[in-house]
Design a protein around this motif. Structure first.
Motif, PDB file in Angstrom:
ATOM      1  N   TYR A   1       0.810  -1.210   0.000  1.00  0.00           N
ATOM      2  CA  TYR A   1       0.000   0.000   0.000  1.00  0.00           C
ATOM      3  C   TYR A   1       0.852   1.273   0.000  1.00  0.00           C
ATOM      4  CZ  TYR A   1      -4.399  -2.342  -0.142  1.00  0.00           C
ATOM      5  OH  TYR A   1      -5.463  -3.067  -0.582  1.00  0.00           O
TER       6      TYR A   1
ATOM      7  N   TYR B   1       0.183   3.735  -3.094  1.00  0.00           N
ATOM      8  CA  TYR B   1      -0.226   5.123  -2.876  1.00  0.00           C
ATOM      9  C   TYR B   1       0.756   6.105  -3.510  1.00  0.00           C
ATOM     10  CZ  TYR B   1      -1.835   9.425  -0.783  1.00  0.00           C
ATOM     11  OH  TYR B   1      -2.304  10.711  -0.615  1.00  0.00           O
TER      12      TYR B   1
ATOM     13  N   GLU C   1       0.338   6.026  -7.250  1.00  0.00           N
ATOM     14  CA  GLU C   1      -0.938   6.611  -7.666  1.00  0.00           C
ATOM     15  C   GLU C   1      -0.914   8.137  -7.543  1.00  0.00           C
ATOM     16  OE1 GLU C   1      -3.298   5.249  -9.393  1.00  0.00           O
ATOM     17  OE2 GLU C   1      -2.264   3.334  -9.255  1.00  0.00           O
ATOM     18  N   VAL C   2      -0.271   8.670  -6.522  1.00  0.00           N
ATOM     19  CA  VAL C   2      -0.111  10.135  -6.433  1.00  0.00           C
ATOM     20  C   VAL C   2       0.641  10.625  -7.670  1.00  0.00           C
ATOM     21  CG1 VAL C   2       1.070  12.020  -5.205  1.00  0.00           C
ATOM     22  CG2 VAL C   2      -0.265  10.339  -3.920  1.00  0.00           C
TER      23      VAL C   2
ATOM     24  N   THR D   1      -1.580  10.103 -10.907  1.00  0.00           N
ATOM     25  CA  THR D   1      -2.734  11.005 -10.900  1.00  0.00           C
ATOM     26  C   THR D   1      -2.293  12.432 -11.175  1.00  0.00           C
ATOM     27  OG1 THR D   1      -3.911   9.565  -9.352  1.00  0.00           O
ATOM     28  CG2 THR D   1      -4.687  11.835  -9.526  1.00  0.00           C
TER      29      THR D   1
ATOM     30  N   PHE E   1      -4.321  13.839  -3.946  1.00  0.00           N
ATOM     31  CA  PHE E   1      -4.077  12.933  -2.825  1.00  0.00           C
ATOM     32  C   PHE E   1      -5.284  12.049  -2.529  1.00  0.00           C
ATOM     33  CE2 PHE E   1      -1.271  16.610  -2.127  1.00  0.00           C
ATOM     34  CZ  PHE E   1      -0.059  15.956  -2.269  1.00  0.00           C
TER      35      PHE E   1
ATOM     36  N   ALA F   1      -5.753   9.606  -5.545  1.00  0.00           N
ATOM     37  CA  ALA F   1      -4.724   8.559  -5.463  1.00  0.00           C
ATOM     38  C   ALA F   1      -5.058   7.551  -4.369  1.00  0.00           C
ATOM     39  CB  ALA F   1      -3.357   9.188  -5.212  1.00  0.00           C
ATOM     40  N   LEU F   2      -5.584   8.026  -3.254  1.00  0.00           N
ATOM     41  CA  LEU F   2      -5.954   7.125  -2.166  1.00  0.00           C
ATOM     42  C   LEU F   2      -7.047   6.156  -2.618  1.00  0.00           C
ATOM     43  CD1 LEU F   2      -5.625   6.300   0.791  1.00  0.00           C
ATOM     44  CD2 LEU F   2      -7.349   8.026   1.359  1.00  0.00           C
TER      45      LEU F   2
ATOM     46  N   GLU G   1      -7.689   5.126  -5.684  1.00  0.00           N
ATOM     47  CA  GLU G   1      -7.132   4.151  -6.619  1.00  0.00           C
ATOM     48  C   GLU G   1      -6.183   3.184  -5.919  1.00  0.00           C
ATOM     49  OE1 GLU G   1      -5.526   6.140 -10.058  1.00  0.00           O
ATOM     50  OE2 GLU G   1      -7.496   6.907 -10.642  1.00  0.00           O
ATOM     51  N   ALA G   2      -5.445   3.674  -4.932  1.00  0.00           N
ATOM     52  CA  ALA G   2      -4.495   2.810  -4.208  1.00  0.00           C
ATOM     53  C   ALA G   2      -5.216   1.725  -3.420  1.00  0.00           C
ATOM     54  CB  ALA G   2      -3.624   3.642  -3.277  1.00  0.00           C
ATOM     55  N   LEU G   3      -6.465   1.964  -3.041  1.00  0.00           N
ATOM     56  CA  LEU G   3      -7.208   0.953  -2.286  1.00  0.00           C
ATOM     57  C   LEU G   3      -7.290  -0.368  -3.048  1.00  0.00           C
ATOM     58  CD1 LEU G   3     -10.091   3.082  -0.744  1.00  0.00           C
ATOM     59  CD2 LEU G   3      -8.099   2.114   0.434  1.00  0.00           C
TER      60      LEU G   3
ATOM     61  N   GLY H   1      -3.360  -1.546  -4.484  1.00  0.00           N
ATOM     62  CA  GLY H   1      -2.561  -2.199  -3.445  1.00  0.00           C
ATOM     63  C   GLY H   1      -2.796  -3.700  -3.403  1.00  0.00           C
TER      64      GLY H   1
END
Length: 166
Positions: free
Chosen positions: A17, A21, A24-25, A28, A49, A52-53, A55-57, A60
């Motif tokens: 993760y 993250y 993804e930041v 994005t 931010f 990105a969070l 998408e990171a979910l 990850g």
């Protein structure tokens, strides 16, 4: 470092993760027009931010699965070929494992992202996938390398040691 299977899973989740993250930041921000320009940076907004969070979910999960299927194994094999734990500095040994893992994970995750974001969600033709994938690897590899070395791995080790003190 993890000593049990459960600790290995926790360590892997934190690292997965942290990498997802950060990447993804980066992606994005690029997608939204952030770039280096001669004379300075273009503007980046705070919504990057949160986006990105989100998408990171799910990214990850892909990172965790792929790293456990082949990424960590290839990273360990690479390190085994270039370092001698009996003679070399332990930090150098760890860095070489990270280098090997990033060298496998970046192209692997770039393929996942190319298929997901370009072919499935953006409806680009599948025959463009090789070019999209190569472009994604070229864009992401420098960030993946430096993010892993200087942010994700140190953060993961720090947090893991807080959860499981020696």
């Amino acid at each position: 470092m993890p000593k049990t299977k459960k600790q290995g899973i926790i360590f892997g989740l934190i690292m997965s993760y942290a990498m997802a993250y950060g990447m993804e930041v980066y992606n994005t921000a690029i997608k939204d027009g952030f770039s280096l320009r001669l004379g300075g940076f273009s503007t980046m907004t705070n919504h990057v931010f949160l986006q990105a969070l989100l998408e990171a979910l799910y990214m990850g999960v892909f990172v965790f699965i792929i790293s456990n299927l082949w990424g960590n194994r290839f990273g360990a094999n690479f390190a085994q070929k270039v370092v001698d734990p009996q003679k070399d500095n332990p930090y150098f040994c760890r860095l070489m494992r990270q280098v090997g893992t990033v060298a496998i994970m970046c192209p692997s995750m770039s393929m996942v992202a190319s298929i997901l974001f370009n072919v499935i969600l953006a409806h680009q033709a599948i025959y463009n996938l090789p070019a999209i994938w190569v472009g994604t690897v070229l864009k992401n590899f420098p960030m993946a390398f430096f993010w892993n070395m200087f942010a994700a791995a140190p953060f993961t080790h720090w947090l893991f040691e807080k959860i499981y003190p020696n």
